[in-house]
Design a protein around this motif. Structure first.
Motif, PDB file in Angstrom:
ATOM      1  N   ASN A 143      -9.729  65.846  43.125  1.00 12.20           N
ATOM      2  CA  ASN A 143     -11.007  65.153  43.227  1.00 12.20           C
ATOM      3  C   ASN A 143     -11.920  65.352  42.023  1.00 12.20           C
ATOM      4  N   LYS A 144     -11.416  65.899  40.946  1.00 11.54           N
ATOM      5  CA  LYS A 144     -12.248  66.151  39.766  1.00 11.54           C
ATOM      6  C   LYS A 144     -12.653  64.836  39.106  1.00 11.54           C
ATOM      7  N   ILE A 145     -13.905  64.779  38.683  1.00 12.59           N
ATOM      8  CA  ILE A 145     -14.398  63.614  37.954  1.00 12.59           C
ATOM      9  C   ILE A 145     -13.875  63.699  36.529  1.00 12.59           C
TER      10      ILE A 145
ATOM     11  N   ILE B 197     -20.701  68.163  35.272  1.00 13.34           N
ATOM     12  CA  ILE B 197     -19.558  67.438  35.833  1.00 13.34           C
ATOM     13  C   ILE B 197     -19.016  68.151  37.067  1.00 13.34           C
ATOM     14  N   ASP B 198     -18.866  69.456  36.969  1.00 13.99           N
ATOM     15  CA  ASP B 198     -18.248  70.212  38.066  1.00 13.99           C
ATOM     16  C   ASP B 198     -19.178  70.435  39.250  1.00 13.99           C
ATOM     17  N   GLU B 199     -20.452  70.682  38.985  1.00 15.62           N
ATOM     18  CA  GLU B 199     -21.370  71.102  40.045  1.00 15.62           C
ATOM     19  C   GLU B 199     -22.310  70.013  40.537  1.00 15.62           C
TER      20      GLU B 199
ATOM     21  N   ALA C 219     -22.339  66.305  39.345  1.00 13.78           N
ATOM     22  CA  ALA C 219     -21.849  64.921  39.364  1.00 13.78           C
ATOM     23  C   ALA C 219     -21.233  64.508  40.702  1.00 13.78           C
ATOM     24  N   PRO C 220     -20.508  65.397  41.395  1.00 15.11           N
ATOM     25  CA  PRO C 220     -19.948  64.957  42.684  1.00 15.11           C
ATOM     26  C   PRO C 220     -21.017  64.482  43.675  1.00 15.11           C
ATOM     27  N   GLU C 221     -22.201  65.069  43.644  1.00 10.21           N
ATOM     28  CA  GLU C 221     -23.270  64.620  44.540  1.00 10.21           C
ATOM     29  C   GLU C 221     -23.717  63.209  44.193  1.00 10.21           C
TER      30      GLU C 221
ATOM     31  N   TYR D 117     -21.913  60.972  42.603  1.00  9.86           N
ATOM     32  CA  TYR D 117     -20.773  60.111  42.927  1.00  9.86           C
ATOM     33  C   TYR D 117     -20.755  59.804  44.426  1.00  9.86           C
ATOM     34  N   ASN D 118     -20.894  60.845  45.225  1.00 10.37           N
ATOM     35  CA  ASN D 118     -20.869  60.654  46.676  1.00 10.37           C
ATOM     36  C   ASN D 118     -22.017  59.782  47.137  1.00 10.37           C
ATOM     37  N   GLN D 119     -23.186  59.915  46.523  1.00 12.74           N
ATOM     38  CA  GLN D 119     -24.310  59.056  46.886  1.00 12.74           C
ATOM     39  C   GLN D 119     -23.993  57.605  46.544  1.00 12.74           C
TER      40      GLN D 119
END
Length: 78
Positions: A5-7, A46-48, A50-52, A54-56
């Motif tokens: 799941n890494k961006i 990117i690791d901490e 960006a996933p938030e 992306y999920n939004q």
């Protein structure tokens, strides 16, 4: 092997982002940082963080598509 799941960002885009981070630190904080420090900041984002974001974006897209599907039901013939 990369985590599932890494961006992933292209090398070209990563260089642009590192340049933007360096420019931000110089212009807004009056600090000069190198490529290594800027790269570490980018990797943290990117690791901490960006996933938030992306999920939004995924959630917003989901809501939008559900609203459009509801609109599609309005054209039914009775």
């Amino acid at each position: 092997m990369k985590p599932k799941n890494k961006i992933v960002i292209t090398d070209e885009k990563k260089k642009e982002m590192i340049s933007s981070i360096k420019e931000y630190f110089l212009d807004d904080r009056d600090e000069e940082i190198g490529d290594l420090a800027a790269g570490m900041i980018l990797n943290f984002i990117i690791d901490e963080l960006a996933p938030e974001f992306y999920n939004q974006g995924v959630f917003d897209s989901y809501k939008y598509m559900n609203e459009r599907i509801e609109d599609l039901l309005s054209i039914q013939k009775y």
